[in-house]
Design a protein around this motif. Structure first.
Motif, PDB file in Angstrom:
ATOM      1  N   ASP B  89      -2.300  -3.393  -8.933  1.00 55.28           N
ATOM      2  CA  ASP B  89      -1.965  -2.116  -8.306  1.00 55.28           C
ATOM      3  C   ASP B  89      -3.201  -1.430  -7.739  1.00 55.28           C
ATOM      4  O   ASP B  89      -3.086  -0.378  -7.111  1.00 55.28           O
ATOM      5  N   ASN B  91      -5.216   0.415  -8.946  1.00 53.87           N
ATOM      6  CA  ASN B  91      -5.508   1.716  -9.537  1.00 53.87           C
ATOM      7  C   ASN B  91      -6.278   1.603 -10.848  1.00 53.87           C
ATOM      8  O   ASN B  91      -6.747   2.591 -11.380  1.00 53.87           O
ATOM      9  N   GLU B 207      -5.368   7.417  -4.528  1.00 56.99           N
ATOM     10  CA  GLU B 207      -4.331   7.347  -3.480  1.00 56.99           C
ATOM     11  C   GLU B 207      -3.506   8.634  -3.410  1.00 56.99           C
ATOM     12  O   GLU B 207      -2.761   8.845  -2.451  1.00 56.99           O
ATOM     13  N   HIS B 208      -3.610   9.496  -4.454  1.00 53.54           N
ATOM     14  CA  HIS B 208      -2.841  10.741  -4.456  1.00 53.54           C
ATOM     15  C   HIS B 208      -3.640  11.937  -3.940  1.00 53.54           C
ATOM     16  O   HIS B 208      -3.221  13.080  -4.120  1.00 53.54           O
ATOM     17  N   PRO B 222      -4.520  15.308   1.087  1.00 50.54           N
ATOM     18  CA  PRO B 222      -3.923  14.016   0.738  1.00 50.54           C
ATOM     19  C   PRO B 222      -4.889  12.872   1.027  1.00 50.54           C
ATOM     20  O   PRO B 222      -5.857  13.037   1.772  1.00 50.54           O
ATOM     21  N   PRO B 225      -2.174   7.563   3.789  1.00 50.13           N
ATOM     22  CA  PRO B 225      -1.378   6.408   3.329  1.00 50.13           C
ATOM     23  C   PRO B 225      -1.812   5.162   4.108  1.00 50.13           C
ATOM     24  O   PRO B 225      -1.791   5.162   5.330  1.00 50.13           O
ATOM     25  N   LEU B 226      -2.239   4.138   3.393  1.00 51.44           N
ATOM     26  CA  LEU B 226      -2.780   2.943   4.040  1.00 51.44           C
ATOM     27  C   LEU B 226      -1.861   1.747   3.807  1.00 51.44           C
ATOM     28  O   LEU B 226      -1.227   1.645   2.763  1.00 51.44           O
ATOM     29  N   GLU B 227      -1.845   0.856   4.778  1.00 54.36           N
ATOM     30  CA  GLU B 227      -1.056  -0.371   4.609  1.00 54.36           C
ATOM     31  C   GLU B 227      -1.638  -1.211   3.482  1.00 54.36           C
ATOM     32  O   GLU B 227      -0.919  -1.845   2.717  1.00 54.36           O
ATOM     33  N   GLU B 228      -2.951  -1.216   3.401  1.00 55.91           N
ATOM     34  CA  GLU B 228      -3.612  -2.100   2.455  1.00 55.91           C
ATOM     35  C   GLU B 228      -4.842  -1.399   1.906  1.00 55.91           C
ATOM     36  O   GLU B 228      -5.643  -0.871   2.662  1.00 55.91           O
ATOM     37  N   VAL B 293     -10.010  11.783  11.195  1.00 54.87           N
ATOM     38  CA  VAL B 293      -9.785  13.188  10.807  1.00 54.87           C
ATOM     39  C   VAL B 293      -8.549  13.728  11.543  1.00 54.87           C
ATOM     40  O   VAL B 293      -7.758  14.480  10.963  1.00 54.87           O
ATOM     41  N   LEU B 299      -1.147  14.317   9.502  1.00 54.54           N
ATOM     42  CA  LEU B 299      -0.472  14.028   8.241  1.00 54.54           C
ATOM     43  C   LEU B 299      -0.136  15.293   7.454  1.00 54.54           C
ATOM     44  O   LEU B 299       0.880  15.338   6.757  1.00 54.54           O
TER      45      LEU B 299
END
Lengths: 307, 307
Positions: B89, B91, B207-208, B222, B225-228, B293, B299
């Protein structure tokens, strides 16, 4: 502009690190319609309860402007009951009891006066029932928003896929998005899920906020950092109800307006978790909601010139 | 306006679900100063390496405008080395090897030319060394930002508390904030930690996203949000470096400007995780950063009139 809300109206019994409750009212349609009622008074409820459901709670909904003509009351039967215990971190819970009762053979009858609704919120129920509701509407609503859960991914995936093709917006949590798509990255998950039908996807991340996806665009709204999360039950449905209520009030289904609707939904959810069950969301004032939205603005909005 | 960066300059060996590396360069001061170098060219580095550290990597830092006069090179000794394996994960990770080597008896000597720096970033090192650096500066910098980790909370808590009283901004992750404060709620944790010394607290949630606290105000940024996420190593230090670099460039230590600095820090961190180690952050262009940015703006920023 009328909003049709379908989902469960039920009893919950909750245990959190802060205490426990006897049977209190709950259910996706209860939270959803109460939350939406702060934005529009044209709400039509479709649900089923047993005759154990207290009349004064139905009157409470009516006082919030919710039309309960479509709330079936089954004589001699019992309302849906769920009982759960939250862990110390409040992010996970164990189900102690699930009694389907009247939900076991729920036939969602749409009163004639509910036809021609503009907005439809399908609270968490079997995908089959959600489909039936759409099929029983003579005209397709302008916007259909659907909630679901991991349980249906496990036992009714084909039905779920069929229903997904019929809706505009899906709301699920991050773990469910990962389960439904088979992708860990939420960006990849969102692409796969939107390819299944819904043009818009809202991924609810609890204390970590919510993401709205549409085509190749994304919007993120944080959750308000709170000193105490007292009881998270119903927060997701309260979020969805605030979202739908704001859309119904503004009559604008654009991506830009959905961003604003998510902020209002998040504000409503932040109230929900402050007390047990529906306690906090049955007595809100307009100025409390406006103040909360201002807090979201302060928390996330800045004057950002590029350097 | 000069920025003094102190921390580790080291070797890492990494394993992620996407592959593994041999020894590559890493360390808090490496990531921090490289990231800051996109905003200011007046960066003074204090760190220590062994003579196994490649000269061309030191030249690479110099090409980024980083003054390495304060980088001690210990003959016959080896650089700090850390090796870790990330779980699926991304994380969480296991430490496989930690060899302190030259860090074991690091004496942070401040070259005379580094005195009178306006901004100080104390990368993760023992709280004792961080304190020594502050004490060796003849004039207190305008802003002192300190990073730390759970390890020091376990073995050097008294020293950590002393150092906390001397700094303006603390950056830690959410688990560390909970550990340091003994509070699960980040709002409560922030209050307790600010009472320990720092007027500003940045809680990094990976990621949060990231939260900035100051008195009774909060700001949330935030994560993109990334694909990878390819390799999260150094993301926190890259975030801090971008934050410090932006503050140094704009010479504005207000809460309002820190909000903007956090967006720039988050943008830098979002590049960092795209490739192994420092690979992605050594070759960025100004327009790539500006575009990133802009993505943060899209976003999270909306036109929100209250209704």
């Amino acid at each position: 502009m009328s909003l049709l809300v379908i989902g469960s109206v039920a009893f919950d019994a909750l245990e959190t690190p802060f205490g426990k409750t006897d049977k209190i009212i709950g259910g996706s349609a209860t939270y959803g319609s109460l939350s939406a009622s702060y934005f529009t008074k044209n709400i039509n409820l479709v649900a089923v309860v047993g005759d154990d459901f207290p009349a004064e709670k139905i009157e409470l909904m009516q006082k919030h402007g919710i039309n309960t003509e479509g709330l079936q009351i089954k004589k001699g039967e019992k309302s849906f009951f769920w009982s759960g215990r939250y862990h110390n971190d409040m992010n996970s819970r164990d189900t102690l009891v699930t009694e389907l009762n009247v939900l076991a053979d729920f036939d969602p009858i749409i009163p004639e006066s509910y036809q021609n609704c503009e907005f439809l919120f399908l609270g968490n129920l079997t995908p089959q029932i959600q489909q039936t509701v759409i099929n029983r509407l003579k005209n397709r609503p302008r916007l259909i928003v659907m909630d679901t859960m991991n349980f249906w991914m496990e036992i009714a995936l084909d039905d779920l896929h069929k229903t997904l093709k019929m809706v505009d917006v899906l709301t699920i949590n991050d773990e469910e998005a990962r389960q439904l798509s088979g992708e860990y990255s939420l960006v990849k998950a969102a692409k796969k899920i939107m390819a299944m039908g819904p043009q818009f996807l809202i991924i609810k991340k609890g204390e970590h906020g919510a993401l709205l996806f549409h085509k190749d665009q994304a919007f993120f709204c944080p959750a308000l950092p709170l000193e105490e999360v007292f009881d998270p039950t119903g927060a997701g449905d309260t979020f969805a109800g605030g979202f739908m209520g704001y859309i119904a009030k503004t009559e604008d289904v654009s991506f830009e307006n959905m961003k604003r609707a998510i902020v209002y939904g998040s504000a409503m959810a932040s109230f929900c978790v402050e007390k047990f069950g529906t306690e906090r969301i049955v007595n809100l004032t307009e100025s409390e909601i406006t103040d909360r939205v201002k807090q979201f603005k302060q928390l996330s909005q800045i004057d950002l010139e590029l350097i």
